[in-house]
Motif scaffolding. Structure first.
Motif, PDB file in Angstrom:
ATOM      1  N   GLU A   7      33.642  39.188  49.013  1.00  0.00           N
ATOM      2  CA  GLU A   7      33.228  37.892  49.544  1.00  0.00           C
ATOM      3  C   GLU A   7      34.414  37.045  50.002  1.00  0.00           C
ATOM      4  OE1 GLU A   7      30.848  35.937  46.676  1.00  0.00           O
ATOM      5  OE2 GLU A   7      29.168  37.366  46.791  1.00  0.00           O
ATOM      6  N   ASP A   8      35.595  37.248  49.385  1.00  0.00           N
ATOM      7  CA  ASP A   8      36.743  36.437  49.784  1.00  0.00           C
ATOM      8  C   ASP A   8      37.338  36.870  51.121  1.00  0.00           C
ATOM      9  OD1 ASP A   8      37.936  38.827  49.130  1.00  0.00           O
ATOM     10  OD2 ASP A   8      38.920  38.076  47.313  1.00  0.00           O
ATOM     11  N   GLY A   9      36.876  38.003  51.666  1.00  0.00           N
ATOM     12  CA  GLY A   9      37.340  38.444  52.976  1.00  0.00           C
ATOM     13  C   GLY A   9      38.712  39.091  52.992  1.00  0.00           C
ATOM     14  N   VAL A  10      39.290  39.356  51.829  1.00  0.00           N
ATOM     15  CA  VAL A  10      40.622  39.960  51.783  1.00  0.00           C
ATOM     16  C   VAL A  10      40.565  41.440  52.149  1.00  0.00           C
ATOM     17  CG1 VAL A  10      42.573  40.508  50.279  1.00  0.00           C
ATOM     18  CG2 VAL A  10      41.424  38.296  50.078  1.00  0.00           C
ATOM     19  N   TYR A  11      39.502  42.111  51.720  1.00  0.00           N
ATOM     20  CA  TYR A  11      39.374  43.547  51.958  1.00  0.00           C
ATOM     21  C   TYR A  11      38.351  43.779  53.072  1.00  0.00           C
ATOM     22  CZ  TYR A  11      41.852  43.938  47.534  1.00  0.00           C
ATOM     23  OH  TYR A  11      42.781  43.822  46.529  1.00  0.00           O
ATOM     24  N   TYR A  12      38.791  44.413  54.147  1.00  0.00           N
ATOM     25  CA  TYR A  12      37.930  44.664  55.289  1.00  0.00           C
ATOM     26  C   TYR A  12      38.483  45.871  56.052  1.00  0.00           C
ATOM     27  CZ  TYR A  12      41.792  42.264  57.627  1.00  0.00           C
ATOM     28  OH  TYR A  12      43.030  41.906  58.065  1.00  0.00           O
ATOM     29  N   PRO A  13      37.663  46.530  56.859  1.00  0.00           N
ATOM     30  CA  PRO A  13      38.158  47.658  57.669  1.00  0.00           C
ATOM     31  C   PRO A  13      38.941  47.129  58.872  1.00  0.00           C
ATOM     32  CG  PRO A  13      35.814  47.313  58.034  1.00  0.00           C
ATOM     33  CD  PRO A  13      36.198  46.382  56.944  1.00  0.00           C
ATOM     34  N   PRO A  14      40.215  47.443  58.967  1.00  0.00           N
ATOM     35  CA  PRO A  14      41.019  46.933  60.094  1.00  0.00           C
ATOM     36  C   PRO A  14      40.497  47.471  61.428  1.00  0.00           C
ATOM     37  CG  PRO A  14      42.415  47.793  58.341  1.00  0.00           C
ATOM     38  CD  PRO A  14      41.018  48.228  58.032  1.00  0.00           C
TER      39      PRO A  14
END
Length: 275
Positions: free
Chosen positions: A63-70
């Motif tokens: 939810e914090d948006g730190v981990y995402y698929p580049p």
């Protein structure tokens, strides 16, 4: 795994996300995971990272948006993204609740404090010898702790007064708890008696007893006891006082009959009496 996945992807004109999940969970790791529950966990985790949602713009794993698929295919972008990730991953990244972060932090603190205790003992040992192997000190400690340990229940006699009948399911709960308390109490008594015998030269000091001696010296509950105990974060003295209080609760139950109120911390399985 990555090389194998690349070979599979390049061998087909197109491949579905479900096929990738099957490849990872059922083919790549099939020989490394033997427990059914571990396989279920892997299937659930792979579903978080092999999903059609990856194609959605702005998709994140937390939810914090730190981990995402580049985005993009340049290897430099991926390397830069990984280098900027936090050193400690949150539990939410693996689908676990926030409470798992607190549990992990408690375990790390316990491990650090145990390490500091051991280092303190090592520094003392270089000058004065190993402190938890002092026969006089440890014999006194073990004898004092042994006096705090309550006696065993006579389960056979209790069963005569509280037989297993359909009309009263709490009798089964009582007998089950007494048996579990006996197992724990017997383990505590035996380990302390063995420690005293080793300190007095009557038995050989093995690795397990040395670990018990070290934990007793530093006021920690030995792992040998925790194998038979309900989960507890209490230090040694508080643990034994709780064991004694639990014994007193069940002694009153045996003598005076089923209580009108139940002290839930005394139970190994409180859900049994609450249901």
């Amino acid at each position: 795994c990555m090389v194998q996945m690349r070979d599979v992807i390049e061998g087909f004109a197109s491949i579905s996300v479900r096929s990738l999940r099957h490849f990872v969970s059922d083919l790549v790791y099939v020989g490394r995971i033997t427990h059914k529950r571990d396989a279920m966990i892997l299937e659930a985790l792979s579903g978080r990272y092999f999903s059609d949602k990856l194609l959605n713009e702005g998709h994140t794993y937390t939810e914090d948006g730190v981990y995402y698929p580049p985005e993009g295919s340049e290897i430099e972008k991926y390397i830069a993204y990984v280098d900027n990730l936090p050193t400690s991953a949150p539990a939410a990244l693996f689908g676990l609740p926030a409470a798992a972060d607190h549990t992990r932090a408690e375990q790390q603190v316990d491990k650090t404090m145990s390490f500091l205790h051991d280092m303190q003992g090592f520094n003392v040992a270089r000058k004065e010898g190993v402190p938890w192997q002092d026969p006089i000190v440890m014999t006194k400690k073990a004898a004092a702790l042994l006096e705090m340990v309550p006696g065993l229940f006579n389960v056979d006699e209790v069963e005569k007064a509280y037989p297993l009948v359909r009309s009263e399911n709490r009798n089964r709960v009582l007998l089950q708890e007494l048996q579990l308390h006996n197992v724990l109490t017997r383990a505590v008594k035996n380990s302390l008696k063995r420690l005293m015998a080793c300190m007095q030269g009557q038995e050989r000091l093995d690795v397990a007893t040395d670990k018990v001696a070290k934990d007793v010296f530093y006021g920690r509950v030995p792992d040998e006891w925790m194998k038979h105990s309900l989960p507890s974060q209490k230090p040694l003295m508080a643990f034994l006082r709780h064991l004694s209080a639990s014994n007193t609760f069940f002694q009153k139950w045996v003598r005076a009959g089923i209580p009108s109120a139940f002290w839930l911390p005394a139970f190994f399985f409180p859900q049994a009496v609450a249901s």
